[in-house]
Scaffold this motif. Structure first.
Motif, mmCIF file in Angstrom:
data_model
loop_
_atom_site.group_PDB
_atom_site.id
_atom_site.type_symbol
_atom_site.label_atom_id
_atom_site.label_comp_id
_atom_site.label_asym_id
_atom_site.label_seq_id
_atom_site.Cartn_x
_atom_site.Cartn_y
_atom_site.Cartn_z
ATOM 1 N N PHE A 1 -65.740 -49.439 -43.712
ATOM 2 C CA PHE A 1 -65.530 -48.474 -42.643
ATOM 3 C C PHE A 1 -64.057 -48.051 -42.582
ATOM 4 O O PHE A 1 -63.731 -46.862 -42.488
ATOM 5 N N PHE A 2 -63.159 -49.042 -42.657
ATOM 6 C CA PHE A 2 -61.743 -48.720 -42.663
ATOM 7 C C PHE A 2 -61.354 -47.974 -43.946
ATOM 8 O O PHE A 2 -60.447 -47.150 -43.937
ATOM 9 N N GLY A 3 -62.049 -48.304 -45.046
ATOM 10 C CA GLY A 3 -61.747 -47.657 -46.321
ATOM 11 C C GLY A 3 -62.013 -46.167 -46.288
ATOM 12 O O GLY A 3 -61.171 -45.366 -46.715
ATOM 13 N N ILE A 4 -63.181 -45.757 -45.790
ATOM 14 C CA ILE A 4 -63.481 -44.331 -45.732
ATOM 15 C C ILE A 4 -62.593 -43.629 -44.710
ATOM 16 O O ILE A 4 -62.193 -42.480 -44.891
ATOM 17 N N TYR A 5 -62.239 -44.343 -43.636
ATOM 18 C CA TYR A 5 -61.303 -43.799 -42.654
ATOM 19 C C TYR A 5 -59.949 -43.516 -43.315
ATOM 20 O O TYR A 5 -59.363 -42.440 -43.145
ATOM 21 N N LYS A 6 -59.465 -44.476 -44.105
ATOM 22 C CA LYS A 6 -58.201 -44.312 -44.813
ATOM 23 C C LYS A 6 -58.303 -43.187 -45.829
ATOM 24 O O LYS A 6 -57.380 -42.378 -45.972
#
Length: 308
Positions: free
Chosen positions: A178-183
């Protein structure tokens, strides 16, 4: 954006940058060159200036044989997750020719990859929601006997095949993605000026509409801090519905009441916080919430628990 200078390999150089009225950079070759009469020396310094387009930087890395040039893009500590997801997003963008559709499809693909974990987690949450009335009944019956209450609760969990901690592990595993796609959506320059549909003609900018003039139906503009657009409102509404489908904190104590209040106001708080964010990021959250709601609603309809 980037400004880079690439000296010849093997040369010892120094860069001096002065921050005053203008940025002044000096390039000094520490080794120098030895010249002879009637000789010619060629010294080449390459420079890369422009947007951090990941595909173009990858080409420079290969063609110029510069190791780890792609790290000029701030993939963060989740590099091993963000970079592969960029390849998938880039492929989807070339396939759809619409960055908004690409974000939605990438969200769907991630949900499919983690479907078994999501299913396991949501079934546990669905069962917890189904037995909430029975839990409340047990708490009322054994409110003065905590030991017996714990035994009866464990019995109820066991009879319905519920592990209270089962819903946590899948979520912990999925958080880095989730944080990866946000980044990824924060750093991908392809989202800059990328249109989606209707009023969303630049997914790197915030939603241009506003709740306080009925999304443009009323003929006046509102201050910037009141510009809460359609996508943030949809994100907050879908988050509220998602929370309603999840098991709510039980009990009648002060802690339970506080948790219920947090559940009530969290969507509103996040709507205000995310309103100034890029529309592409809010679109991702909306798509994630909608997929979660659909999956959880189907599971809640199919789950059956034993009466106690």
């Amino acid at each position: 954006w980037m400004t880079s200078i690439l000296p010849e390999k093997g040369r010892e150089v120094r860069f001096d940058i002065k921050y005053n009225k203008k940025y002044i950079a000096s390039y000094i070759d520490l080794k120098g060159y030895e010249t002879r009469p009637n000789s010619v020396i060629e010294h080449t310094v390459q420079s890369l200036l422009g947007a951090k387009e990941i595909e173009l930087i990858n080409e420079y890395q290969d063609n110029l044989n510069i190791k780890k040039l792609d790290l000029i893009v701030n993939f963060g500590n989740l590099y091993f997750i963000v970079k592969p997801m960029w390849y998938v997003l880039d492929y989807l963008y070339k396939f759809t020719n619409n960055f908004g559709y690409s974000i939605i499809l990438l969200t769907v693909l991630i949900r499919l990859v983690f479907f078994p974990l999501n299913q396991y987690s949501m079934k546990s949450m669905g069962r917890m929601k189904k037995i909430s009335p029975q839990l409340e009944n047990l708490k009322a019956r054994f409110k003065d006997d905590k030991t017996q209450l714990q035994k009866e609760m464990l019995k109820l969990y066991r009879e319905n095949g519920i592990n209270p901690a089962a819903s946590c592990l899948p979520i912990i595993i999925m958080i880095p993605f989730f944080f990866g796609i946000y980044k990824l959506l924060l750093i991908d320059s392809a989202m800059r000026h990328a249109p989606f549909m209707w009023i969303w003609q630049d997914l790197s900018a915030k939603d241009p509409s506003s709740l306080f003039n009925l999304f443009g139906l009323l003929p006046f503009s509102v201050p910037g801090f009141l510009e809460i657009g359609i996508l943030p409102v949809l994100m907050g509404a879908t988050m509220h519905l998602q929370m309603r489908l999840s098991p709510q904190p039980g009990g009648g104590g002060d802690m339970a009441k506080m948790q219920k209040q947090i559940f009530m106001f969290m969507p509103l708080v996040l709507t205000v916080i995310l309103a100034p964010f890029a529309a592409g990021l809010v679109l991702y959250w909306c798509a994630t919430n909608v997929l979660t709601i659909v999956q959880q609603a189907i599971i809640n309809r199919t789950i059956k628990v034993k009466d106690y």
